[in-house]
Design an enzyme around this catalytic site. Structure first.
Site, PDB file in Angstrom:
ATOM      1  N   GLU A  78     -12.956   0.204  34.856  1.00  0.00           N
ATOM      2  CA  GLU A  78     -12.423   0.365  33.506  1.00  0.00           C
ATOM      3  C   GLU A  78     -10.988  -0.148  33.505  1.00  0.00           C
ATOM      4  O   GLU A  78     -10.237   0.134  34.422  1.00  0.00           O
ATOM      5  CB  GLU A  78     -12.444   1.875  33.205  1.00  0.00           C
ATOM      6  CG  GLU A  78     -11.968   2.256  31.864  1.00  0.00           C
ATOM      7  CD  GLU A  78     -12.732   1.528  30.786  1.00  0.00           C
ATOM      8  OE1 GLU A  78     -13.956   1.667  30.734  1.00  0.00           O
ATOM      9  OE2 GLU A  78     -12.086   0.814  29.996  1.00  0.00           O
TER      10      GLU A  78
ATOM     11  N   PHE B 131       4.231  -8.039  30.478  1.00  0.00           N
ATOM     12  CA  PHE B 131       4.513  -7.345  31.739  1.00  0.00           C
ATOM     13  C   PHE B 131       5.714  -7.926  32.474  1.00  0.00           C
ATOM     14  O   PHE B 131       5.810  -7.863  33.685  1.00  0.00           O
ATOM     15  CB  PHE B 131       3.270  -7.256  32.636  1.00  0.00           C
ATOM     16  CG  PHE B 131       2.465  -6.028  32.307  1.00  0.00           C
ATOM     17  CD1 PHE B 131       1.819  -5.931  31.091  1.00  0.00           C
ATOM     18  CD2 PHE B 131       2.406  -4.949  33.176  1.00  0.00           C
ATOM     19  CE1 PHE B 131       1.123  -4.782  30.738  1.00  0.00           C
ATOM     20  CE2 PHE B 131       1.714  -3.786  32.842  1.00  0.00           C
ATOM     21  CZ  PHE B 131       1.078  -3.712  31.611  1.00  0.00           C
TER      22      PHE B 131
ATOM     23  N   ALA C  14      11.845  -5.806  32.082  1.00  0.00           N
ATOM     24  CA  ALA C  14      12.599  -5.112  33.126  1.00  0.00           C
ATOM     25  C   ALA C  14      13.122  -3.799  32.561  1.00  0.00           C
ATOM     26  O   ALA C  14      13.379  -3.684  31.366  1.00  0.00           O
ATOM     27  CB  ALA C  14      13.758  -5.983  33.586  1.00  0.00           C
TER      28      ALA C  14
ATOM     29  N   CYS D 142      -1.957   5.446  37.107  1.00  0.00           N
ATOM     30  CA  CYS D 142      -2.703   4.344  37.740  1.00  0.00           C
ATOM     31  C   CYS D 142      -1.848   3.476  38.655  1.00  0.00           C
ATOM     32  O   CYS D 142      -2.046   3.481  39.872  1.00  0.00           O
ATOM     33  CB  CYS D 142      -3.346   3.478  36.667  1.00  0.00           C
ATOM     34  SG  CYS D 142      -4.608   4.381  35.755  1.00  0.00           S
TER      35      CYS D 142
HETATM   36  C1  UDX Z   1      -2.632   0.400  33.591  1.00  0.00           C
HETATM   37  C2  UDX Z   1      -3.301  -0.966  33.409  1.00  0.00           C
HETATM   38  O1  UDX Z   1      -2.559  -1.745  32.483  1.00  0.00           O
HETATM   39  C3  UDX Z   1      -4.727  -0.768  32.908  1.00  0.00           C
HETATM   40  O2  UDX Z   1      -5.375  -2.027  32.802  1.00  0.00           O
HETATM   41  C4  UDX Z   1      -5.465   0.107  33.898  1.00  0.00           C
HETATM   42  O3  UDX Z   1      -6.773   0.367  33.448  1.00  0.00           O
HETATM   43  C5  UDX Z   1      -4.733   1.439  34.089  1.00  0.00           C
HETATM   44  O4  UDX Z   1      -3.396   1.199  34.475  1.00  0.00           O
HETATM   45  P1  UDX Z   1      -1.546   2.190  31.934  1.00  0.00           P
HETATM   46  O5  UDX Z   1      -1.310   3.042  33.137  1.00  0.00           O
HETATM   47  O6  UDX Z   1      -2.068   2.810  30.687  1.00  0.00           O
HETATM   48  O7  UDX Z   1      -2.560   1.011  32.307  1.00  0.00           O
HETATM   49  O8  UDX Z   1      -0.139   1.542  31.576  1.00  0.00           O
HETATM   50  P2  UDX Z   1       0.489   0.088  31.448  1.00  0.00           P
HETATM   51  O9  UDX Z   1       0.537  -0.319  30.048  1.00  0.00           O
HETATM   52  O10 UDX Z   1      -0.115  -0.854  32.424  1.00  0.00           O
HETATM   53  O11 UDX Z   1       1.983   0.410  31.916  1.00  0.00           O
HETATM   54  C6  UDX Z   1       2.230   0.925  33.209  1.00  0.00           C
HETATM   55  C7  UDX Z   1       3.698   1.185  33.402  1.00  0.00           C
HETATM   56  O12 UDX Z   1       4.407  -0.047  33.506  1.00  0.00           O
HETATM   57  C8  UDX Z   1       4.384   1.968  32.278  1.00  0.00           C
HETATM   58  O13 UDX Z   1       5.240   2.928  32.861  1.00  0.00           O
HETATM   59  C9  UDX Z   1       5.157   0.909  31.551  1.00  0.00           C
HETATM   60  O14 UDX Z   1       6.290   1.447  30.912  1.00  0.00           O
HETATM   61  C10 UDX Z   1       5.533  -0.028  32.672  1.00  0.00           C
HETATM   62  N1  UDX Z   1       5.817  -1.405  32.250  1.00  0.00           N
HETATM   63  C11 UDX Z   1       4.847  -2.145  31.639  1.00  0.00           C
HETATM   64  C12 UDX Z   1       7.057  -1.959  32.506  1.00  0.00           C
HETATM   65  O15 UDX Z   1       7.944  -1.323  33.070  1.00  0.00           O
HETATM   66  N2  UDX Z   1       7.282  -3.264  32.126  1.00  0.00           N
HETATM   67  C13 UDX Z   1       6.336  -4.026  31.511  1.00  0.00           C
HETATM   68  O16 UDX Z   1       6.624  -5.190  31.216  1.00  0.00           O
HETATM   69  C14 UDX Z   1       5.079  -3.441  31.264  1.00  0.00           C
END
Ligand code: UDX
Length: 437
Positions: free
Chosen positions: A148, A253, A256, A264
């Site tokens: 997933e 993604f 910064a 996850c």
């Molecule tokens: C993640 C994956 O994206 C998803 O595909 C998987 O199924 C589960 O793990 P999620 O944990 O919901 O999803 O969060 P995500 O949106 O990936 O963000 C993860 C972390 O990275 C957050 O703390 C977010 O703030 C941080 N982040 C994200 C950054 O610091 N910079 C970015 O550019 C993007």
């Protein structure tokens, strides 16, 4: 199709509700009776946009039910395993206790031709082991791994309209039947040409962990650039924009800030490292330790910036921490950088007032030592310094002029580079982003 979903957390509850929305008859099973009671009444036990509406519609239609009684899975053709695989206490490896318990308690109710479909994120090799367990029980049921990829905050959308489907299928004579079952589950998505990768167990398991490892690496890459920007006077947000225009790199993604958290990314890269070491291939993913280290350094950087902004001493000084959830549109505080920053500042003696629109109840349970308010104005009131650690929309929309009237100081540390720096500076704030001059 009649479907069961074992485990009704962030993943399972959304999956169950979404499958009912797609027309299936779904029973969700969880050991937590409070959670089951809420779900059965059509209430979401956690914050996820769109989920309450879906739950209510599903329960009212009669197609969606929840129970703690495992025997309710009888008659379902596909049984999704959606329980958690948290980090083991004091170790990096994943804790598979819940996955094994779910499969063990499901086995007595399986019939010939049933499909157990794993959704939980597991170390590569787990599906093959569980498939033997299911086969040894002699019911004639099969096992597939169907990872997933939902993101919290977009979980409903990601489940109903996934960007891809991955089936890790058994080989031999079970292959076609297992595929048919999953095709029936995902008929709606497949009819919209959702890309489908049909593969073996190991590849399906690795798709999930490598996707999360890649995303974590992308974030830590840009945070490493932020560290270089900080000593050179460069601006990491402009750098991200400029490299992001290269379609091979992409802008997503590359934000910064205080780094990644959640249920996850952090635990998945650690579990992946542990599993690779078990397989004698530790060096292949040794860089993930660096990815983890860069990520954790950013939390420290935010704390240090607040301390520096308050002349090296935060003791008894009021610090407003804006955000507790690991990301906006979620109440999830698992491995949250925001909560970590709040706790560290409190540990240094700061008079921390923390706010978040959704995550306070969860934060209060694990961090009762912090003071909380849901009222953003109250959070600003009397603050010697303000730090933004979750990029909720309402923080970006708040008036910098009003904030200045309320605060006692005028320093704002933007740990997510999410505010309009020009507007905050124009209002009289000393604005400091991460990796930005
Ligand atoms: C993640 C994956 O994206 C998803 O595909 C998987 O199924 C589960 O793990 P999620 O944990 O919901 O999803 O969060 P995500 O949106 O990936 O963000 C993860 C972390 O990275 C957050 O703390 C977010 O703030 C941080 N982040 C994200 C950054 O610091 N910079 C970015 O550019 C993007």
């Amino acid at each position: 199709m009649k479907i069961s979903v074992i485990g009704c957390g962030y993943l399972g509850a959304v999956h169950a509700a979404a499958m009912a929305e797609l027309g299936h008859e779904v029973v969700g099973i969880d050991v937590d009776s409070n959670k089951v009671a809420a779900l059965a009444a059509g209430r979401a036990p956690f914050f996820e946009p769109g989920l309450p509406e879906l739950l209510l519609a599903g329960v009212e239609s009669g197609r969606l039910s929840f129970t703690t009684d495992m025997s309710a899975v009888k008659g379902a053709k596909v049984h999704f395993i959606a329980v958690g695989t948290p980090q083991r206490k004091g170790e990096h490896a994943a804790d598979l206790t819940y996955v094994d318990a779910a499969v063990d308690s499901l086995i007595p109710y399986l019939s010939a031709g049933d499909l157990v479909a794993g959704k939980s994120t597991v170390p590569v090799g787990t599906a093959a082991r569980l498939a033997s367990k299911v086969a040894d029980a002699g019911s004639g049921a099969m096992l597939a791994w169907n990872p997933e990829f939902l993101r919290e905050g977009f979980a409903v959308l990601d489940t109903i309209s996934p960007d891809r489907l991955v089936y890790g299928l058994p080989s031999g004579e079970q292959h076609a039947l297992a595929k048919d079952h999953l095709d029936e589950v995902y008929a709606t998505a497949l009819s919209k040409d959702t890309p489908l990768v049909v593969t073996d167990y190991a590849t399906a398991e690795l798709v999930k962990v490598s996707a999360n490892a890649f995303l974590a690496t992308k974030i830590s890459f840009i945070n490493a650039m932020a560290e270089i920007a900080e000593v050179t006077g460069a601006d990491v947000t402009q750098l991200a924009d400029a490299i992001g225009y290269d379609a091979r790199i992409g802008r997503r993604f590359l934000n910064a800030g205080v780094g990644f958290g959640g249920g996850c990314l952090p635990k998945d890269i650690r579990a992946f490292t542990a599993r690779a070491e078990e397989l004698g291939r530790g060096e292949s993913v040794a860089f993930l330790k660096e990815v983890d280290a860069i990520n954790l350094r950013r939390r420290q950087k935010v704390v240090d910036s607040v301390v520096a902004a308050l002349d090296g001493d935060v003791f008894n000084k009021r610090v407003a921490v804006l955000g507790l959830a690991f990301k906006p549109d979620s109440d999830d505080i698992r491995d949250s950088p925001a909560l970590d920053v709040a706790a560290q500042l409190k540990g240094l003696g700061a008079d921390v007032i923390a706010t978040d629109p959704e995550a306070i109840d969860n934060a209060r349970r694990t961090h009762p030592q912090l003071a909380y308010t849901t009222d953003l104005e109250e959070a600003f009131t009397g603050a010697a310094a303000v730090v933004v650690v979750t990029e909720w929309k309402l923080y970006r929309a708040f008036s910098p002029a009003r904030a200045l009237q309320l605060a006692s100081g005028s320093v704002i540390i933007d740990g997510r580079n999410c505010l309009d720096a020009t507007a905050w500076r124009a209002a009289g704030w000393t604005y400091q982003g991460l990796g930005r001059p």
